[in-house]
Scaffold this active site. Structure first.
Site, PDB file in Angstrom:
ATOM      1  N   ALA B  35       0.839  -1.205   0.000  1.00  0.00           N
ATOM      2  CA  ALA B  35       0.000   0.000   0.000  1.00  0.00           C
ATOM      3  C   ALA B  35       0.873   1.254   0.000  1.00  0.00           C
ATOM      4  O   ALA B  35       2.012   1.231   0.462  1.00  0.00           O
ATOM      5  CB  ALA B  35      -0.895  -0.001   1.229  1.00  0.00           C
ATOM      6  N   ASP B  36       0.329   2.341  -0.553  1.00  0.00           N
ATOM      7  CA  ASP B  36       0.990   3.635  -0.366  1.00  0.00           C
ATOM      8  C   ASP B  36       0.120   4.456   0.595  1.00  0.00           C
ATOM      9  O   ASP B  36      -0.892   3.969   1.094  1.00  0.00           O
ATOM     10  CB  ASP B  36       1.236   4.341  -1.711  1.00  0.00           C
ATOM     11  CG  ASP B  36      -0.046   4.650  -2.464  1.00  0.00           C
ATOM     12  OD1 ASP B  36      -1.119   4.733  -1.822  1.00  0.00           O
ATOM     13  OD2 ASP B  36       0.012   4.811  -3.686  1.00  0.00           O
ATOM     14  N   SER B  37       0.525   5.701   0.834  1.00  0.00           N
ATOM     15  CA  SER B  37      -0.181   6.472   1.867  1.00  0.00           C
ATOM     16  C   SER B  37      -1.645   6.716   1.500  1.00  0.00           C
ATOM     17  O   SER B  37      -2.515   6.731   2.365  1.00  0.00           O
ATOM     18  CB  SER B  37       0.540   7.791   2.119  1.00  0.00           C
ATOM     19  OG  SER B  37       0.597   8.530   0.917  1.00  0.00           O
ATOM     20  N   LEU B  38      -1.943   6.887   0.185  1.00  0.00           N
ATOM     21  CA  LEU B  38      -3.336   7.088  -0.220  1.00  0.00           C
ATOM     22  C   LEU B  38      -4.152   5.805  -0.052  1.00  0.00           C
ATOM     23  O   LEU B  38      -5.322   5.842   0.324  1.00  0.00           O
ATOM     24  CB  LEU B  38      -3.422   7.573  -1.667  1.00  0.00           C
ATOM     25  CG  LEU B  38      -2.894   8.983  -1.941  1.00  0.00           C
ATOM     26  CD1 LEU B  38      -3.109   9.363  -3.393  1.00  0.00           C
ATOM     27  CD2 LEU B  38      -3.553  10.018  -1.043  1.00  0.00           C
ATOM     28  N   ASP B  39      -3.500   4.667  -0.325  1.00  0.00           N
ATOM     29  CA  ASP B  39      -4.194   3.388  -0.120  1.00  0.00           C
ATOM     30  C   ASP B  39      -4.626   3.239   1.332  1.00  0.00           C
ATOM     31  O   ASP B  39      -5.724   2.761   1.620  1.00  0.00           O
ATOM     32  CB  ASP B  39      -3.269   2.207  -0.475  1.00  0.00           C
ATOM     33  CG  ASP B  39      -3.020   2.077  -1.970  1.00  0.00           C
ATOM     34  OD1 ASP B  39      -3.981   2.231  -2.731  1.00  0.00           O
ATOM     35  OD2 ASP B  39      -1.864   1.821  -2.359  1.00  0.00           O
TER      36      ASP B  39
END
Lengths: 422, 79
Positions: B35-39
Site C-alpha cells: 500500500a501507499d499512503s493514499l491506499d
C-alpha cells in the site's frame, strides 16, 4: 551548428469504437464497418441523443478492451476510464515500438505528452453526488488523481520509467493533434529523444451526452439507425456522434530510431496552429482559422499544396462545420484540390473529442503505409458538390505519400499536422 | 478468528489486491502489502464504512498493521 533533427513515428496504439489494436481497427475501418451503437452503459431515456461509439468490452485477443488485462484490479479505482483507455493505447504503442529505456540516461531523454479534452467527467459526477448527499468526508483519496487530465501522462511515465518531459494538452477537440505536434517539437528542440504522445477520452456518460445535447451539437435523428448517424458532408447530417477511446504514438528522433533499427511508420513533417478569436463553439466565417492552421502546417513543413495527397478532415457531421472546412480546403488548395482525397473517419467511430486527433493521426499514417484512403461512411447525398474526392462510402486505393490531418476545438482552436512516408 | 478480524481481512484483500495468505495479523499495509499512503487513507475509510465507526486522523495514523486495525475496531465496538 546543431544538426537538423527529424521526428519519426515508431509505435502506435489505438482503442476506439471499432475495437482495440491498430491492425484490427484499421481492417474494420477500411471494410466500411461502423462502431456507432445504441448507448448501453447507462439509461438514455431522458436524453435526446441515445447513440454513441463505445469501446467494445471483452478480451484483447478479440480486439476488445478489458481494463484488467492492462491495469491491476486494485488500481482501477484510481483511474477514470479515460486514463484506463489511455494507458492501454500507450502500452500497445510501447510494445509496438520495441523500445524500453535501458539506462538512467535513456529514461531522462524519454517523455510523455498525452492529453484529454474533458478528463474524468464520470468520476467528477459520482463524487459530486457524494457531496450532495452530505458525504463530502467520504470522498476517495483517489478522486482528484483519477480525474486529472495529465494523469494519463503520469501513469504512463510511472509504468515505463520515462523521466523526460511530462506534459499534457487540453484543447477540446484539437487536443490529440496539439499533443502530437507539441511532443514532436520537444524532440526537435532537443528536450527529449523519444516522446509518447496522444489523447484519451471517455465522456460517453450522462453528463457528457447531456452537456453536448444542451449545446445542440449531437445527432438526434438517427437513434434507431445508429450506424447511419455520423454522415459528414451528407445533406441529412444533424450533429456529431460522441465516441470514446484513445490513441498514442511513439515519436522518436530519426537518428535515435535508425540506430536501433526501429520500424519507421512515417515522419512528422509539418505542424500548424491557429485561433479563431471569434466564438466559443461556432467556427469563424469561411473557417478562416482552419485555413490558417493548414497554411501554417504547410509553411512549417516547406510544402506546396500540390504535395498533399490525403486529408483526414475534422468533419464531425455537424451542419455548419463540415461545409466550412471543405470550403477552407478548396480555397487553400486551389487547382490542387482536384487531385486530393479527403475523408472523415468520424463517420465510422464518431467524434472522440480529445482523442480524435490522435486516432486520426494513426489512420493518416496507415493511409500512407497501405496507400488506402479510408472511407467517409454515409456520404450518400453531399449537401454541396466539390472537386475534392471525399471517398464516399468505400475505401479507395490511391497513391498517398503525404497526409494532413485537421482538428478543431471549442474555443476556436485549430491544429493541422502533416505526416509523410520516409 | 473473530468476526471483526475476518471482515478486516476481507476488506484488506479487496482493497489492496493481495492474496489472503499474506494478510497476517503482523502484516504492515505499507511494508508488506504494497500500500501507499493514499491506499491506507482509503482503507481506513473502508473500515469506517464497514463497521460504522469513526476513526479520527490521529488514531488512523497509528494503524499500520492488520492487527492494529482489528484491535482498534474491537475496542470501539466494545466501548
Amino acid at each position: 551548428m546543431k544538426a537538423e533533427r527529424r521526428v519519426v513515428v515508431t509505435g502506435m496504439g489505438v482503442v476506439c469504437p471499432l475495437g482495440l489494436g491498430v491492425e484490427h481497427v484499421w481492417k474494420r475501418l477500411i471494410a466500411g464497418e461502423s462502431g456507432i451503437r445504441r448507448i448501453e452503459s447507462f439509461d438514455t431515456t431522458d436524453l435526446p441523443s441515445k447513440i454513441a461509439g463505445e469501446v467494445p468490452a471483452g478480451p484483447r485477443a478479440e480486439g476488445r478492451f478489458d481494463p484488467s488485462e492492462w491495469i491491476p484490479p486494485k488500481d482501477h479505482k484510481k483511474m477514470d476510464r479515460f486514463i484506463q483507455l489511455g494507458l492501454a493505447a500507450a502500452s500497445e504503442a510501447m510494445e509496438d515500438c520495441g523500445w524500453k529505456p535501458a539506462s538512467e540516461e535513456e529514461r531522462t531523454r524519454a517523455g510523455v505528452l498525452i492529453g484529454s479534452g474533458i478528463g474524468g467527467l464520470q468520476t467528477i459526477y459520482e463524487a459530486s453526488v457524494q457531496v450532495h448527499e452530505g458525504r463530502v468526508r467520504r470522498l476517495s483519496p483517489f478522486f482528484i488523481p483519477s480525474a486529472l487530465i495529465n494523469l494519463v501522462s503520469g501513469h504512463v511515465s510511472i509504468k515505463y520509467g520515462l523521466k523526460g518531459p511530462n506534459h499534457s494538452v487540453v484543447t477540446a477537440c484539437a487536443t490529440g493533434v496539439h499533443a502530437i505536434g507539441d511532443a514532436a517539437r520537444l524532440i526537435l528542440w532537443g528536450d527529449a529523444d523519444l516522446m509518447v504522445a496522444g489523447g484519451a477520452e471517455a465522456a460517453v456518460c450522462p453528463l457528457g451526452i447531456g452537456g453536448f445535447c444542451a449545446s445542440r451539437a449531437l445527432s438526434t435523428a438517427f437513434n434507431d439507425t445508429p450506424e447511419r448517424a455520423s454522415r459528414p458532408w451528407d445533406r441529412d447530417r444533424d450533429g456529431f456522434v460522441m465516441g470514446e477511446g484513445a490513441a498514442v504514438l511513439v515519436l522518436e528522433e530519426y537518428e535515435h530510431a535508425r540506430r536501433r533499427g526501429a520500424k519507421i511508420y512515417a515522419e512528422v513533417v509539418g505542424y500548424g496552429l491557429s485561433g479563431d478569436a471569434y466564438h466559443i463553439t461556432a467556427p469563424a466565417e469561411g473557417h478562416e482559422g482552419a485555413y490558417r492552421a493548414m497554411q501554417n502546417a504547410l509553411r512549417n513543413g516547406g510544402f506546396g499544396v500540390e504535395e498533399i495527397d490525403y486529408i483526414n478532415a475534422h468533419g464531425t457531421s455537424t451542419p455548419l462545420g463540415d461545409d466550412l472546412e471543405l470550403e477552407a480546403v478548396e480555397r487553400l488548395f486551389g487547382d490542387a484540390a482536384k487531385r486530393l482525397a479527403m475523408s472523415s473517419t468520424k463517420s465510422a467511430i464518431g467524434h472522440l473529442l480529445g482523442a480524435a486527433g490522435a486516432v486520426e493521426a494513426v489512420f493518416s499514417i496507415l493511409a500512407i503505409r497501405d496507400q488506402v484512403a479510408p472511407p467517409t461512411l454515409n456520404l450518400e447525398h453531399p449537401s454541396r458538390e466539390s472537386v475534392i474526392d471525399r471517398v464516399a462510402c468505400e475505401a479507395q486505393r490511391r497513391p498517398i505519400r503525404t497526409a494532413l490531418s485537421n482538428s478543431f476545438g471549442f474555443g476556436g482552436t485549430n491544429a493541422s499536422i502533416i505526416f509523410r512516408a520516409v | 478468528m473473530s468476526e471483526i478480524a475476518e471482515k478486516v481481512k476481507k476488506i484488506v484483500v479487496e482493497h489492496l489486491g493481495v492474496e489472503e495468505s499474506k494478510v497476517t495479523p503482523e502484516a504492515s499495509f505499507i511494508d508488506d502489502l504494497g500500500a501507499d499512503s493514499l491506499d491506507t487513507v482509503e482503507l481506513v475509510m473502508a473500515f469506517e464504512e464497514a463497521f460504522n465507526v469513526e476513526i479520527p486522523e490521529d488514531a488512523a495514523e497509528k494503524i499500520s498493521t492488520v492487527k492494529d486495525a482489528i484491535e482498534y475496531i474491537e475496542r470501539q465496538k466494545a466501548a
